[in-house]
Design a protein around this motif. Structure first.
Motif, PDB file in Angstrom:
ATOM      1  N   GLU A 175     -55.529  -5.112   0.625  1.00  0.00           N
ATOM      2  CA  GLU A 175     -54.280  -4.340   0.581  1.00  0.00           C
ATOM      3  C   GLU A 175     -53.062  -5.270   0.586  1.00  0.00           C
ATOM      4  OE1 GLU A 175     -51.820  -1.427   3.572  1.00  0.00           O
ATOM      5  OE2 GLU A 175     -54.000  -1.274   3.591  1.00  0.00           O
ATOM      6  N   LEU A 176     -53.123  -6.306   1.390  1.00  0.00           N
ATOM      7  CA  LEU A 176     -52.025  -7.262   1.477  1.00  0.00           C
ATOM      8  C   LEU A 176     -51.779  -7.941   0.131  1.00  0.00           C
ATOM      9  CD1 LEU A 176     -50.035  -8.684   3.445  1.00  0.00           C
ATOM     10  CD2 LEU A 176     -51.824 -10.375   3.814  1.00  0.00           C
ATOM     11  N   PHE A 177     -52.839  -8.443  -0.484  1.00  0.00           N
ATOM     12  CA  PHE A 177     -52.691  -9.127  -1.767  1.00  0.00           C
ATOM     13  C   PHE A 177     -52.346  -8.158  -2.890  1.00  0.00           C
ATOM     14  CE2 PHE A 177     -54.775 -12.598   0.453  1.00  0.00           C
ATOM     15  CZ  PHE A 177     -53.955 -13.644   0.068  1.00  0.00           C
ATOM     16  N   ASP A 178     -52.924  -6.956  -2.864  1.00  0.00           N
ATOM     17  CA  ASP A 178     -52.565  -5.954  -3.874  1.00  0.00           C
ATOM     18  C   ASP A 178     -51.087  -5.605  -3.786  1.00  0.00           C
ATOM     19  OD1 ASP A 178     -55.130  -5.938  -4.804  1.00  0.00           O
ATOM     20  OD2 ASP A 178     -55.671  -3.987  -3.932  1.00  0.00           O
ATOM     21  N   GLY A 179     -50.543  -5.670  -2.577  1.00  0.00           N
ATOM     22  CA  GLY A 179     -49.133  -5.353  -2.377  1.00  0.00           C
ATOM     23  C   GLY A 179     -48.173  -6.358  -2.991  1.00  0.00           C
ATOM     24  N   VAL A 180     -48.617  -7.585  -3.211  1.00  0.00           N
ATOM     25  CA  VAL A 180     -47.749  -8.596  -3.815  1.00  0.00           C
ATOM     26  C   VAL A 180     -48.167  -8.975  -5.225  1.00  0.00           C
ATOM     27  CG1 VAL A 180     -47.005  -9.595  -1.618  1.00  0.00           C
ATOM     28  CG2 VAL A 180     -48.984 -10.554  -2.795  1.00  0.00           C
ATOM     29  N   ALA A 181     -49.269  -8.398  -5.696  1.00  0.00           N
ATOM     30  CA  ALA A 181     -49.787  -8.777  -7.017  1.00  0.00           C
ATOM     31  C   ALA A 181     -48.769  -8.542  -8.124  1.00  0.00           C
ATOM     32  CB  ALA A 181     -51.076  -8.016  -7.315  1.00  0.00           C
ATOM     33  N   HIS A 182     -48.017  -7.458  -8.046  1.00  0.00           N
ATOM     34  CA  HIS A 182     -47.066  -7.119  -9.109  1.00  0.00           C
ATOM     35  C   HIS A 182     -45.931  -8.136  -9.239  1.00  0.00           C
ATOM     36  CE1 HIS A 182     -45.063  -5.491  -5.563  1.00  0.00           C
ATOM     37  NE2 HIS A 182     -43.951  -5.548  -6.255  1.00  0.00           N
TER      38      HIS A 182
END
Length: 187
Positions: free
Chosen positions: A119-126
């Motif tokens: 969730e943490l990495f998905d939150g900054v992927a964009h």
């Protein structure tokens, strides 16, 4: 808010609350927007209001704890109280657990849950390539130079020899003293 438009988010959330007064999610989100816009006191009031509207909600308590933490050490006890309250509501909440461990100094958690990391990495992927990576590129050379300076100094303390040690080791391709152009050597 992810795009740095706190005042625009604040206006939209205020409109949403005009249409649906007492909405706890919009109230909590307005607290986030106010804090992001430099109005921490007003943000705190909205977090408290959201907690009174939805006493079982975890996020407003966690955001209030973060606000207290950012105010400094004399607010640590208040932050801990809010995190403990949030964890009574959701004992498995990873961010609250991590924050409480960090603030209380217990360090009882040894590994982060895999879903939290995802969730943490998905939150900054964009925005990773445009925002996160450049920030890392500019910070890492400075941090390496500081670490080298501490190691190179007599007794392991800070010294100005770090940039020449980095240059001698060939860590940086160009720039004065071996540091990347645009980055200053540590003070």
């Amino acid at each position: 808010l992810d795009l740095g438009r706190a005042s625009e988010a604040r206006r939209e959330l205020e409109r949403a609350l005009e249409l649906n007064p007492g909405d706890p999610s919009a109230t909590a989100a307005l607290g986030v927007a106010l804090k992001a816009g430099g109005m921490a006191g007003q943000g705190e009031a909205r977090y408290r209001e959201a907690i009174s509207l939805a006493p079982n909600a975890v996020e407003p308590r966690m955001n209030l704890a973060l606000l207290y933490h950012e105010r400094g050490p004399k607010y640590r006890a208040k932050a801990i109280v809010e995190l403990e309250g949030a964890l009574r509501l959701d004992p498995g909440h990873p961010r609250c657990s991590l924050l409480l461990d960090a603030l209380s100094g217990t360090g009882s958690r040894t590994a982060l849950p895999a879903d939290y990391i995802t969730e943490l990495f998905d939150g900054v992927a964009h925005c990773y390539d445009e925002e996160v990576l450049p920030a890392l590129r500019s910070a890492i050379p400075r941090l390496v130079l500081q670490a080298l300076a501490e190691v190179a100094a007599p007794g392991g303390g800070p010294a100005g020899a770090g940039s020449s040690a980095a240059a001698a080791a060939g860590l940086f391709p160009s720039g004065a003293g071996g540091a990347p152009s645009g980055d200053a050597a540590p003070a």
